[in-house]
Structure formats: structure tokens, C-alpha cells
Write an enzyme that holds these catalytic residues in place. Structure first.
Site, mmCIF file in Angstrom:
data_model
loop_
_atom_site.group_PDB
_atom_site.id
_atom_site.type_symbol
_atom_site.label_atom_id
_atom_site.label_comp_id
_atom_site.label_asym_id
_atom_site.label_seq_id
_atom_site.Cartn_x
_atom_site.Cartn_y
_atom_site.Cartn_z
ATOM 1 N N SER A 202 -3.626 -3.819 0.566
ATOM 2 C CA SER A 202 -2.222 -4.621 0.791
ATOM 3 C C SER A 202 -2.544 -5.877 1.272
ATOM 4 O O SER A 202 -3.501 -6.401 1.871
ATOM 5 C CB SER A 202 -1.514 -3.652 1.958
ATOM 6 O OG SER A 202 -0.375 -4.445 2.178
ATOM 7 N N ALA B 209 0.784 -1.186 0.054
ATOM 8 C CA ALA B 209 -0.031 0.110 -0.099
ATOM 9 C C ALA B 209 0.760 1.185 -0.090
ATOM 10 O O ALA B 209 0.442 2.251 -0.586
ATOM 11 C CB ALA B 209 -0.781 -0.110 1.036
ATOM 12 N N THR B 210 1.937 1.218 0.605
ATOM 13 C CA THR B 210 2.750 2.272 0.443
ATOM 14 C C THR B 210 3.017 2.570 -0.800
ATOM 15 O O THR B 210 3.093 3.903 -1.367
ATOM 16 C CB THR B 210 4.314 2.112 1.244
ATOM 17 O OG1 THR B 210 3.739 1.971 2.824
ATOM 18 C CG2 THR B 210 5.004 3.259 1.176
ATOM 19 N N GLN C 287 -7.380 -1.142 5.328
ATOM 20 C CA GLN C 287 -8.074 -1.690 6.611
ATOM 21 C C GLN C 287 -9.323 -2.053 6.255
ATOM 22 O O GLN C 287 -9.978 -2.683 7.091
ATOM 23 C CB GLN C 287 -8.070 -0.433 7.658
ATOM 24 C CG GLN C 287 -6.674 -0.317 8.252
ATOM 25 C CD GLN C 287 -6.105 -1.260 8.988
ATOM 26 O OE1 GLN C 287 -6.617 -2.089 9.362
ATOM 27 N NE2 GLN C 287 -4.632 -1.149 8.985
ATOM 28 N N HIS D 58 -0.874 -8.037 3.163
ATOM 29 C CA HIS D 58 -0.347 -8.589 4.582
ATOM 30 C C HIS D 58 -1.467 -7.813 5.579
ATOM 31 O O HIS D 58 -1.613 -8.552 6.657
ATOM 32 C CB HIS D 58 1.057 -8.540 5.034
ATOM 33 C CG HIS D 58 1.065 -6.661 5.271
ATOM 34 N ND1 HIS D 58 1.302 -6.136 6.478
ATOM 35 C CD2 HIS D 58 1.386 -5.599 4.669
ATOM 36 C CE1 HIS D 58 1.573 -5.161 6.561
ATOM 37 N NE2 HIS D 58 1.523 -4.492 5.258
ATOM 38 N N CYS E 271 3.899 2.232 12.740
ATOM 39 C CA CYS E 271 5.009 2.933 12.138
ATOM 40 C C CYS E 271 5.525 4.027 12.737
ATOM 41 O O CYS E 271 6.527 4.283 12.420
ATOM 42 C CB CYS E 271 4.204 3.388 10.673
ATOM 43 S SG CYS E 271 3.266 2.146 9.920
ATOM 44 N N THR F 240 9.505 -6.782 -12.777
ATOM 45 C CA THR F 240 9.129 -8.472 -12.857
ATOM 46 C C THR F 240 7.925 -8.488 -11.707
ATOM 47 O O THR F 240 8.186 -8.306 -10.537
ATOM 48 C CB THR F 240 10.167 -9.192 -12.659
ATOM 49 O OG1 THR F 240 10.895 -8.975 -13.723
ATOM 50 C CG2 THR F 240 9.686 -10.597 -12.614
ATOM 51 N N ASN G 165 -6.505 3.210 10.517
ATOM 52 C CA ASN G 165 -5.653 1.857 10.944
ATOM 53 C C ASN G 165 -5.208 2.051 12.707
ATOM 54 O O ASN G 165 -5.396 1.158 13.295
ATOM 55 C CB ASN G 165 -4.142 1.857 10.536
ATOM 56 C CG ASN G 165 -3.550 3.535 10.173
ATOM 57 O OD1 ASN G 165 -4.018 4.155 9.512
ATOM 58 N ND2 ASN G 165 -2.193 3.280 10.796
HETATM 59 C C1 LIG Z 1 -0.772 -0.946 6.421
HETATM 60 C C2 LIG Z 1 -1.052 0.220 5.819
HETATM 61 C C3 LIG Z 1 -0.178 0.837 4.904
HETATM 62 C C4 LIG Z 1 0.823 0.545 4.510
HETATM 63 O O1 LIG Z 1 0.903 -0.734 3.786
HETATM 64 P P1 LIG Z 1 2.073 -1.517 3.313
HETATM 65 O O2 LIG Z 1 1.698 -2.431 2.493
HETATM 66 O O3 LIG Z 1 2.385 -1.957 4.515
HETATM 67 O O4 LIG Z 1 3.002 -0.639 2.574
HETATM 68 C C5 LIG Z 1 -0.902 2.071 4.279
HETATM 69 N N1 LIG Z 1 -2.157 2.554 4.794
HETATM 70 C C6 LIG Z 1 -3.086 1.853 5.677
HETATM 71 C C7 LIG Z 1 -4.356 2.707 6.065
HETATM 72 C C8 LIG Z 1 -2.591 0.789 6.471
HETATM 73 O O5 LIG Z 1 -3.171 0.155 7.364
#
Ligand SMILES: *Cc1c(COP(=O)(O)O)cnc(C)c1O
Length: 402
Positions: A199, A71-72, A179, A201, A326, A240, A151
Site C-alpha cells: 500500500s 491493500a484492502t 508493513q 500510504h 481500524c 481508469t 501492523n
Molecule cells: C494498512 C494495512 C492494510 C490496509 O491498507 P489500505 O491501503 O489502507 O487499504 C492492510 N494490511 C495491513 C497489514 C496494513 O498495515
């Protein structure tokens, strides 16, 4: 017993997701861009299936999905990509105060590049209104970026209202939905979202993979590339493809879609049990975030007269987070809680609990017991808590300088 209650930071990989990924490390290891042999085709087919699985969750089409490293990256591509592509139409971007750093920091960077950024303030529950956005939109506004679920506190923003407003005003709308993707229903057409970040994870998939939805019609969103190379992913994100990761993300999205509707209720029941267990046994606790418009798995609670970090040390078999994962490397109070008007003192006393798919009732009950015990023990040692109990107004106390 070790209890994991930090699912907003990351989630364990669902065993079914891992199962789906394994063949793509072993026999199907091909490069999805290798069009000349079956190894490449197998990888490409798997990637396209994952694209459809992700798209399905948000009512999008397969081709609208761009795979990223998370997500970053997705937020950076969306915000900087729109800003660079539409600079000739204006250099104004609107966001809000409790966004994740992965939105705040690209916006700050744009500011250094000569863009104007409006950061809308939130109310005491952490919400912005569509009216605030309407007022902030000017002739040179090119993008609004407002997250769905926060988050840290779980507060949900009215993305549907904001999206429809942006459509009316002809401004692109990006939403960080990490989220809520796969957890709460979101339809990109009904909500008018043009760019959506998620994202792997956060949805029981692997780390290091994510997806960005990029609307292709009404309107067709164009993005300047921030990564240049082989022209993968519609030239938006060269590199890739992480085939096993993408397969995992796709399967994780599919499982979320299957459980949509039942899992949210399961999480809400556990979260409410945790929240009630804590707030009924302890005084001077406050729940941060919106009382009802909140992600079902999150409870951010302030424990007055107790320092969050000390509390976590006092219950080291319970994995929770103070502030956001973070920023917890720094001892600055959470900027999200500050934006709600929570004072520094209480912000330092706040703990985020976030339950997940595999959390059990027994784990919740055990965590409640551990939390209550840790808070009571710390408060027994706190002269401030003692004074407050005796009715001393701490704000009126004149403290000695030494
Ligand atoms: C975890 C999170 C991110 C970052 O996601 P990554 O995949 O770890 O880079 C960004 N925004 C929100 C709201 C998140 O919860």
C-alpha cells in the site's frame, strides 16, 4: 511539540514523492488508456515506470504488478479472486489469527459462500510455524494467506518457510506485506510468494493507491475479476488508473529501495531507544510481539493498571494508537493481542508506538518523558496499582458486589 508515532497506521508523504506526482495533476493529466495521443502516452509511460519501480523492490517483473486502490482492495482481489478461480480444485483456505481485517473479513465472507477457512492460532509472540501450515494443508486447499509483518505488534511471520512449503505442496501463497514492503528485503522467488499486497500510504506515498504482485510463471496465477469494466490491469482490476497516485507509489518504492539497509537500522535505533526509555523507568510494563523477529519500527507496550485511552488523553501531543487504528472506534480489546493470550485487562492497557523515516531522537526522548509522566500520574490515582505494590494478589481479592 507534536510527535507522530503512528507510522503503522499511515505515513506522511515524502516531499520527493509529492514532487514526482505534481506534473501528473497538471500538464500530464492524460488517461493512461488513451492510446491515440501524447497525453495518454505520457501517462502510460509514467505508469509503466512506476510498475518497474514497484517490481524492483521485490525482485519481480514489471508485468507482474497490478495497481489497486490500496491493500484492502489488493487483499480482496487476491483472496476472492483465487477462491473463485480455483473453486473446482477445492474450497479450503488457510490463514492465521492476527491478520489485518482486510484479510480476515474476505476469508469470513468466503466462509459464508461455502468455503472452509482454517484460522491458525499463534504463539505468545504472535507467530505461526510452517509446520502448522503443513498440517493444515489438505487435498482441497487452494490458498494460504499469511502476512509478513503484523501492523499492531510488528511480529514477522516465517514467510520464506511457508512459501517454500506451499510450493512443494502446490498451494498458492498470498502475503499481506504492507508493513514490510520496501522496508525489509523480500524476494518473491526466494520466498515463494505468488501474490503480494502493498500500500502506498505505508511507505511515504499517497493514500488510495497500492499494488498487488501476481505471479505470471511457475505457476501462472489466474484470478477471477471482482471488478468488471474496461479490462484494465490484465483484466484483474478494471477502472481508469490513478496516474498521479501510481507515480507517487512508484517513486515511494524507489526511495525505499535506495534506503533499504540503512533505514531499518535507523528505525531500530529509535525504536529501541523509545522502548528502553519506557521500560527502564516504569515497572509492570510488557512489550508485546516477538522480541527479535519484529518490524524494526514497532513497539507495542502494555502498561498494567493504566487504561490505554486514558493514557492517550493524558499525552495528547503524542500520536500513538491503542489497539489497531481500524478497530479503535470500538472499545473491544484488540483481537491481535487476544490471539497472543494477552488478557482483556492488559489488552486495554496497550499502546502501539511506531516510529518512521522523519522521526528524530529529540521526538523520541520527548515522547518517553510524556509517557512516563502520564503513566505515573494515572497509577497514582489507581487503587489497584497501590494494592499490587503492597503485595496484594489481586486475583485472590473478593470484590463486594455493590
Ligand atoms: C494498512 C494495512 C492494510 C490496509 O491498507 P489500505 O491501503 O489502507 O487499504 C492492510 N494490511 C495491513 C497489514 C496494513 O498495515
Amino acid at each position: 511539540m507534536k510527535v507522530y508515532l503512528d507510522h503503522n497506521a499511515t505515513t506522511p508523504v515524502d516531499p520527493q514523492v509529492l514532487e514526482a506526482m505534481l506534473p501528473y495533476f497538471r500538464e500530464h493529466f492524460g488517461n493512461a488508456a488513451s492510446r491515440s495521443h501524447s497525453f495518454g502516452h505520457a501517462a502510460e509511460d509514467a505508469v509503466e515506470q512506476a510498475r518497474a519501480q514497484v517490481a524492483q523492490v521485490i525482485g519481480a517483473e514489471r508485468k507482474d504488478i497490478v495497481f489497486t486502490s490500496g491493500a484492502t482492495e489488493g487483499n480482496n482481489i487476491a483472496i476472492k479472486g483465487v477462491a473463485a478461480m480455483y473453486a473446482d480444485q477445492g474450497k479450503h483456505v488457510i490463514t492465521q489469527a492476527t491478520e489485518h481485517k482486510a484479510v480476515i473479513d474476505p476469508c469470513k465472507w468466503l466462509e459464508q459462500q461455502g468455503y472452509r477457512v482454517t484460522v491458525l492460532p499463534v504463539d505468545k509472540h504472535g507467530r505461526v510455524t510452517a509446520d502448522q501450515v503443513a498440517e493444515a494443508i489438505k487435498d482441497d486447499t487452494i490458498l494460504v494467506s499469511i502476512m509478513h509483518g503484523n501492523n499492531e505488534i510488528g511480529t514477522l511471520q516465517p514467510v520464506g518457510e511457508i512459501g517454500r512449503l506451499c510450493k512443494e505442496r502446490g498451494v498458492l501463497f498470498h502475503s499481506d506485506c504492507c508493513q514490510t514492503f520496501g522496508k525489509l528485503p523480500i524476494n518473491v522467488d526466494e520466498t515463494g510468494i505468488d501474490l503480494l499486497t502493498c500500500s502506498g500510504h505505508k511507505i511515504y506515498g499517497p493514500k488510495g493507491v497500492g499494488a498487488l504482485y501476481v505471479r505470471r510463471k511457475r505457476p501462472r496465477v489466474r484470478l477471477a475479476s471482482i471488478m468488471h469494466g474496461g479490462g484494465h490491469e490484465r483484466n484483474i482490476r478494471s477502472g481508469t488508473l490513478n496516474v498521479p497516485g501510481i507515480v507517487g507509489l512508484g517513486r515511494a518504492a524507489e526511495i525505499c529501495a535506495e534506503r533499504m539497509g540503512t533505514e531499518a537500522e535507523q528505525l531500530r535505533t529509535l525504536r529501541d531507544r523509545l522502548q528502553a526509555g519506557i521500560t527502564e523507568q516504569l515497572d509492570e510494563v510488557t512489550v508485546n510481539g516477538h522480541p527479535t523477529e519484529r518490524t524494526p519500527n514497532t513497539a507495542n507496550i502494555s502498561f498494567a493498571y493504566v487504561e490505554g485511552e486514558s493514557m492517550m488523553m493524558g499525552m495528547d501531543d503524542i500520536a500513538v494508537s491503542s489497539g489497531s487504528a481500524c478497530t479503535s472506534a470500538s472499545l473491544e480489546p484488540s483481537y491481535v493481542l487476544k490471539a497472543l493470550g494477552v488478557g482483556d485487562e492488559l489488552a486495554h492497557s496497550s499502546i502501539r508506538f511506531s516510529v518512521g523515516r522523519f522521526t528524530t531522537t529529540e521526538e523520541v526522548d520527548y515522547a518517553v518523558e510524556r509517557v512516563v509522566k502520564a503513566v505515573r500520574r494515572l497509577r497514582e490515582m489507581s487503587p489497584l496499582y497501590e494494592m499490587a505494590r503492597e503485595g496484594v494478589d489481586l486475583k485472590s481479592v473478593q470484590w463486594d458486589a455493590h
